[in-house]
Design a protein around this motif. Structure first.
Motif, short mmCIF file in Angstrom:
data_model
loop_
_atom_site.label_atom_id
_atom_site.label_comp_id
_atom_site.label_asym_id
_atom_site.label_seq_id
_atom_site.Cartn_x
_atom_site.Cartn_y
_atom_site.Cartn_z
N GLY A 223 0.78 -1.23 0.00
CA GLY A 223 0.00 0.00 0.00
C GLY A 223 0.81 1.27 0.00
N VAL A 224 2.15 1.15 0.12
CA VAL A 224 3.03 2.32 0.12
C VAL A 224 3.86 2.36 -1.16
N ASP A 225 4.70 1.35 -1.36
CA ASP A 225 5.46 1.26 -2.61
C ASP A 225 5.21 -0.06 -3.34
N ASP A 226 4.38 -0.92 -2.80
CA ASP A 226 3.99 -2.20 -3.40
C ASP A 226 2.46 -2.18 -3.49
N ILE A 227 1.95 -1.90 -4.68
CA ILE A 227 0.55 -1.48 -4.83
C ILE A 227 -0.24 -2.50 -5.65
N PRO A 228 -1.33 -3.04 -5.11
CA PRO A 228 -2.24 -3.84 -5.94
C PRO A 228 -3.02 -2.92 -6.87
N VAL A 229 -3.11 -3.30 -8.14
CA VAL A 229 -3.84 -2.49 -9.14
C VAL A 229 -4.80 -3.43 -9.86
N ILE A 230 -6.00 -3.56 -9.33
CA ILE A 230 -7.03 -4.45 -9.88
C ILE A 230 -7.89 -3.62 -10.83
N GLY A 260 -11.78 -0.75 -7.29
CA GLY A 260 -13.11 -0.24 -7.00
C GLY A 260 -13.21 1.27 -6.99
N THR A 261 -12.16 1.98 -7.44
CA THR A 261 -12.13 3.44 -7.41
C THR A 261 -12.25 4.01 -8.81
N ILE A 262 -13.14 4.97 -9.01
CA ILE A 262 -13.22 5.73 -10.25
C ILE A 262 -12.33 6.96 -10.13
N GLY A 263 -11.53 7.22 -11.14
CA GLY A 263 -10.67 8.39 -11.13
C GLY A 263 -9.66 8.39 -10.00
N PRO A 264 -8.86 7.32 -9.83
CA PRO A 264 -7.99 7.23 -8.66
C PRO A 264 -6.64 7.92 -8.86
N TYR A 265 -6.11 8.45 -7.76
CA TYR A 265 -4.73 8.91 -7.74
C TYR A 265 -4.02 8.25 -6.57
N LEU A 266 -2.70 8.12 -6.71
CA LEU A 266 -1.87 7.52 -5.67
C LEU A 266 -0.76 8.50 -5.32
N ASP A 267 -0.67 8.87 -4.06
CA ASP A 267 0.45 9.68 -3.58
C ASP A 267 1.66 8.77 -3.40
N VAL A 268 2.71 9.04 -4.14
CA VAL A 268 3.91 8.21 -4.14
C VAL A 268 4.98 8.87 -3.28
N THR A 269 5.59 8.10 -2.40
CA THR A 269 6.59 8.62 -1.48
C THR A 269 7.97 8.00 -1.68
N THR A 270 8.11 7.10 -2.66
CA THR A 270 9.39 6.45 -2.93
C THR A 270 9.77 6.67 -4.40
N ASP A 271 11.07 6.57 -4.70
CA ASP A 271 11.52 6.86 -6.06
C ASP A 271 11.21 5.73 -7.03
N VAL A 272 10.91 4.55 -6.52
CA VAL A 272 10.47 3.44 -7.35
C VAL A 272 9.22 2.85 -6.72
N VAL A 273 8.21 2.61 -7.53
CA VAL A 273 6.97 2.01 -7.03
C VAL A 273 6.70 0.74 -7.82
N ARG A 274 6.22 -0.26 -7.11
CA ARG A 274 5.91 -1.57 -7.70
C ARG A 274 4.40 -1.66 -7.87
N LEU A 275 3.96 -1.81 -9.12
CA LEU A 275 2.54 -1.96 -9.42
C LEU A 275 2.28 -3.41 -9.81
N ARG A 276 1.39 -4.06 -9.06
CA ARG A 276 0.98 -5.43 -9.39
C ARG A 276 -0.36 -5.31 -10.14
N ILE A 277 -0.28 -5.33 -11.46
CA ILE A 277 -1.46 -5.07 -12.28
C ILE A 277 -2.17 -6.38 -12.59
#
Length: 540
Positions: A223-230, A260-277
């Protein structure tokens, strides 16, 4: 029908590279037959061919949300599932399938389904080697199942249509996690009703960790730099309910939901983010990229880590496919993940109505903070993947997809379409013979792609896979080993994962049995792609 290897001793066997080179062939063209599929054949939009489809919708205008998404809602992060651990180390996770109402838009409620909530389910995290004992309570007013997509497990725990859970009942399988770190997911596999249940929200992510993945300098704070993206697409009626369309591929939405979010944004706090799409849509194929065409590192596919990161600027995912990507950001910048019109194949033709081939979407906005924590450099190597040697295959099978049929057959609950022997390796040759989208998912195994149209697979397909998009008229040779589990009472499935196709019968069943075992008389075995059944080596 399983075609057996002529050299069981593999004397002087070639290397994998030599074998693949020897097997290269020209692209396979559609067979010139008037009927591409049996079952409910109708003319397609005035063309002189017939396909087994139930509707022929006119092409819809392309959907284009690029530049029109406000990105005014924080991305919802599914909670981590609660785990309890017995003294013997058994891990328990309790799930409840339930109905509810979800406000995707303010002041408008949508009837939905979910696990432990009104929509979607918690993210389950397990470790390789753990004994896993989930339990689902069905509080829906209808039958459901719980399928563990991508999991290597006993057939009785697979959660396919042969393990129905009645309203008010519990289902509590167990098995030992024995596969590499990967991003999997769970969802219903209810007979002829999967599309509706999944589209209403019964889906969740499952993540496996192991010692190899844990030792790598990868983002891993959930939820911080390792993000589920369903990612799902939906179409809403004026009163907020999900609408179903009659497109051949299945329902195609005009609105994207991310966790489950329409129009989502993610505040990123690390220089590399992992998206699990995860493409959890019932029918849509996406081509994920960024609005500035930046490159990213793909580190994992369906079944786990690739051997080394693959530098890409886009990745195509059909329904049920997954990709883990690493994205590097600079302090203060904003970048948007989007889906561009997907390449559905050179021989794709939009003759069956909408297929989403011209659609594009803004998906998720990443907003980097003015100061970013340093995660680490992207590793040059990730893991070791031992190629499955084609010389070890006991034989090959062919699967042709067209209309709503595989090998001119539709799924029948008491018919077994293939019988494999535990501990053996097989090569499956899979072709989509119609100029419309299909993909192919195999339960229990993670397979490797030997070739695509006779050539080695691209790097993003060179790892472990359980689902693959089938470009029309292209032969995909995949290889798999049926390890560990034999069960002549419970079959696994293979099918198109466009969920309306699955519900319409575009599915087959296979048993994995002990060597020389008799197939019980409850099953009718037909292992042939045609009408003349060669019953193979197993007794039945």
């Amino acid at each position: 029908m399983l075609q057996h290897s002529r050299d069981p001793q593999h004397e002087g066997r070639p290397t994998t590279e030599q074998q693949m080179g020897r097997e290269r062939r020209a692209p396979r063209l559609r067979r010139p037959r008037a009927v591409l599929a049996t079952a409910s054949a109708i003319a397609v939009c005035g063309l002189g061919i017939t396909v087994g489809i139930t509707a022929c919708a006119p092409s819809s205008p392309a959907v284009d949300t690029v530049g029109n998404v406000d990105f005014d809602t924080p991305l919802a992060i599914p909670p981590l599932a609660e785990r309890t651990v017995d003294a013997d180390g058994t891990v328990h996770v309790d799930l409840t399938a339930e109905q509810g109402t979800t406000e995707f838009r303010s002041d408008t409620g949508t009837p939905t389904m979910g696990y432990n909530g009104s929509y979607l389910g918690p993210t389950i995290r397990v470790n390789r080697g753990e004994h896993f004992a989930p339990c689902l309570t069905n509080n829906l007013d209808e039958v459901t199942t719980l399928h563990w997509h991508g999991m290597h497990l006993p057939a009785a725990a697979d959660g396919g249509p042969h393990q129905p859970i009645e309203p008010g009942a519990d289902w509590c399988p167990d098995w030992t996690i024995d596969q590499p770190a990967a991003t999997l997911w769970y969802h219903p596999h209810a007979h002829e009703d999967t599309e509706r249940q999944v589209s209403h929200g019964t889906a969740g992510m499952l993540q496996i960790s192991d010692a190899v993945e844990t030792a790598l300098p990868l983002p891993r704070e959930y939820g911080v730099d390792d993000i589920p993206v369903i990612v799902q697409d939906a179409r809403f009626s004026d009163d907020g309910e999900f609408e179903k369309t009659n497109d051949f591929v299945g329902t195609l939405g005009d609105t994207l939901l991310v966790n489950g979010t329409i129009g989502p944004y993610l505040d990123v706090t690390t220089d590399v983010v992992r998206l699990r799409i995860l493409n959890a849509s019932p029918a849509r194929v996406y081509d994920f990229a960024f609005d500035d065409d930046r490159e990213f590192a793909m580190i994992a596919s369906d079944g786990g880590l690739l051997k080394k990161p693959v530098t890409l600027d886009h990745v195509r995912l059909s329904p049920a496919e997954r990709a883990e990507i690493l994205v590097r950001l600079q302090p203060g910048e904003t970048v948007t993940l989007r889906s561009n019109p997907p390449d559905l194949g050179e021989n794709f033709q939009p003759i069956t109505g909408a297929a989403g081939h011209a659609d594009r979407f803004d998906v998720l906005q990443l907003r980097a903070a003015s100061s970013l924590d340093h995660v680490g450099e992207v590793p040059e190597t990730l893991t070791t993947i031992d190629p499955i040697d084609p010389a070890d295959a006991v034989g090959e099978r062919s699967f042709t997809l067209s209309g709503h049929s595989i090998n001119d057959k539709q799924m029948v609950m008491d018919r077994i379409d293939a019988v494999a022997t535990v501990g053996t390796t097989e090569i499956w040759n899979v072709v989509n013979e119609m100029p419309a989208p299909h993909n192919f998912h195999v339960h229990d195994v993670q397979f490797q792609v030997l070739s695509v149209s006779g050539s080695p697979p691209p790097p993003e397909l060179a790892g472990w896979k359980d689902t693959i998009y089938l470009e029309p008229d292209v032969e995909y040779r995949i290889i798999m080993k049926f390890a560990d589990y034999a069960d002549d009472e419970n079959p696994y499935m293979y099918h198109c994962h466009l969920l309306r196709h699955e519900d319409a019968g575009m599915m087959g069943q296979f048993l994995v049995v002990e060597p020389g075992a008799d197939v019980p008389s409850q099953w009718r075995v037909d292992e042939t792609p045609g009408d003349d059944a060669d019953k193979g080596d197993h007794q039945h």
